[in-house]
Design a protein around this motif. Structure first.
Motif, mmCIF file in Angstrom:
data_model
loop_
_atom_site.group_PDB
_atom_site.id
_atom_site.type_symbol
_atom_site.label_atom_id
_atom_site.label_comp_id
_atom_site.label_asym_id
_atom_site.label_seq_id
_atom_site.Cartn_x
_atom_site.Cartn_y
_atom_site.Cartn_z
ATOM 1 N N VAL A 80 8.389 23.069 45.932
ATOM 2 C CA VAL A 80 9.525 23.417 45.057
ATOM 3 C C VAL A 80 9.536 24.923 44.794
ATOM 4 C CG1 VAL A 80 10.457 23.151 42.704
ATOM 5 C CG2 VAL A 80 9.697 21.141 43.973
ATOM 6 N N ALA A 81 8.361 25.492 44.504
ATOM 7 C CA ALA A 81 8.271 26.925 44.229
ATOM 8 C C ALA A 81 8.719 27.750 45.439
ATOM 9 C CB ALA A 81 6.838 27.294 43.825
ATOM 10 N N LEU A 82 8.291 27.325 46.632
ATOM 11 C CA LEU A 82 8.678 28.040 47.852
ATOM 12 C C LEU A 82 10.192 27.941 48.083
ATOM 13 C CD1 LEU A 82 5.709 27.020 50.164
ATOM 14 C CD2 LEU A 82 6.256 29.357 49.487
ATOM 15 N N ALA A 83 10.752 26.769 47.812
ATOM 16 C CA ALA A 83 12.203 26.576 47.967
ATOM 17 C C ALA A 83 12.956 27.468 46.983
ATOM 18 C CB ALA A 83 12.564 25.112 47.743
ATOM 19 N N LYS A 84 12.414 27.590 45.778
ATOM 20 C CA LYS A 84 13.038 28.451 44.765
ATOM 21 C C LYS A 84 12.999 29.915 45.180
ATOM 22 C CE LYS A 84 12.573 25.575 40.665
ATOM 23 N NZ LYS A 84 11.827 25.390 39.405
ATOM 24 N N MET A 85 11.917 30.298 45.852
ATOM 25 C CA MET A 85 11.834 31.680 46.354
ATOM 26 C C MET A 85 12.969 31.943 47.336
ATOM 27 S SD MET A 85 7.849 32.563 46.951
ATOM 28 C CE MET A 85 6.779 32.922 45.552
ATOM 29 N N GLU A 86 13.232 30.955 48.198
ATOM 30 C CA GLU A 86 14.316 31.083 49.173
ATOM 31 C C GLU A 86 15.666 31.203 48.467
ATOM 32 O OE1 GLU A 86 13.900 31.283 52.551
ATOM 33 O OE2 GLU A 86 11.747 31.282 52.124
ATOM 34 N N GLU A 87 15.823 30.415 47.409
ATOM 35 C CA GLU A 87 17.094 30.392 46.684
ATOM 36 C C GLU A 87 17.249 31.560 45.721
ATOM 37 O OE1 GLU A 87 16.974 26.712 44.589
ATOM 38 O OE2 GLU A 87 17.006 25.510 46.416
ATOM 39 N N GLY A 88 16.119 32.226 45.431
ATOM 40 C CA GLY A 88 16.163 33.328 44.473
ATOM 41 C C GLY A 88 16.106 32.870 43.025
ATOM 42 N N THR A 89 15.653 31.632 42.815
ATOM 43 C CA THR A 89 15.539 31.135 41.442
ATOM 44 C C THR A 89 14.078 30.992 41.018
ATOM 45 O OG1 THR A 89 15.668 28.856 42.247
ATOM 46 C CG2 THR A 89 17.728 29.857 41.515
ATOM 47 N N TYR A 90 13.197 31.555 41.812
ATOM 48 C CA TYR A 90 11.762 31.474 41.508
ATOM 49 C C TYR A 90 11.438 32.234 40.223
ATOM 50 C CZ TYR A 90 6.725 32.080 41.962
ATOM 51 O OH TYR A 90 5.381 32.090 41.721
ATOM 52 N N GLY A 91 10.539 31.658 39.419
ATOM 53 C CA GLY A 91 10.089 32.348 38.219
ATOM 54 C C GLY A 91 10.943 32.053 36.996
ATOM 55 N N ILE A 92 11.872 31.086 37.150
ATOM 56 C CA ILE A 92 12.700 30.681 36.013
ATOM 57 C C ILE A 92 12.160 29.359 35.484
ATOM 58 C CG2 ILE A 92 15.060 30.113 35.247
ATOM 59 C CD1 ILE A 92 14.898 32.966 36.321
#
Ligand SMILES: [Zn+2]
Length: 118
Positions: A80-92
């Motif tokens: 999930v974290a890696l997918a968020k990095m791709e989407e630009g929503t990581y760290g929220i």
């Protein structure tokens, strides 16, 4: 996003290393159902067919199951974290939608929530 690219790259690297480690641990006690989503199933090792062997198999399975579930949860959080990095929503933060402190992400790159919501 306040995370600079260098830190983001380091966090991604840490996630990838952890993902590989988790996958190899999981492969020892489980088989992948869907590697993409990190879905694994604890394997039931056939030791043999007499009564004693069957007991060993059941014990092993019972021992492995909680480990398998814990590893799988961790792996899924990483995916999930890696997918968020791709989407630009990581760290929220998943809960309050605020940014997760960088110190928390560095300690636990797959954290989905901020320290307040943990
Ligand atoms: Zn939060």
């Amino acid at each position: 996003m306040v995370i600079d690219l260098k830190t983001l790259a380091e966090l991604k690297q840490a996630l990838l290393v952890e993902k590989t480690e988790l996958e190899s641990s999981l492969n020892r006690i489980a088989k992948p159902v869907d590697a993409e989503t990190g879905d694994y199933e604890a394997t039931f090792t056939e030791v043999g067919n007499d009564r004693e062997d069957n007991t060993t198999e059941v014990e092993e399975y019972t021992d492995n199951l909680p480990v398998e579930i814990a590893l799988e949860k961790k792996l899924q959080a990483i995916i999930v974290a890696l997918a968020k990095m791709e989407e630009g929503t990581y760290g929220i933060c998943d809960n309050c939608k605020k940014e997760i402190a960088i110190e928390r992400l560095q300690a636990n790159p797959s954290a989905q929530t901020c320290i307040t919501c943990k």
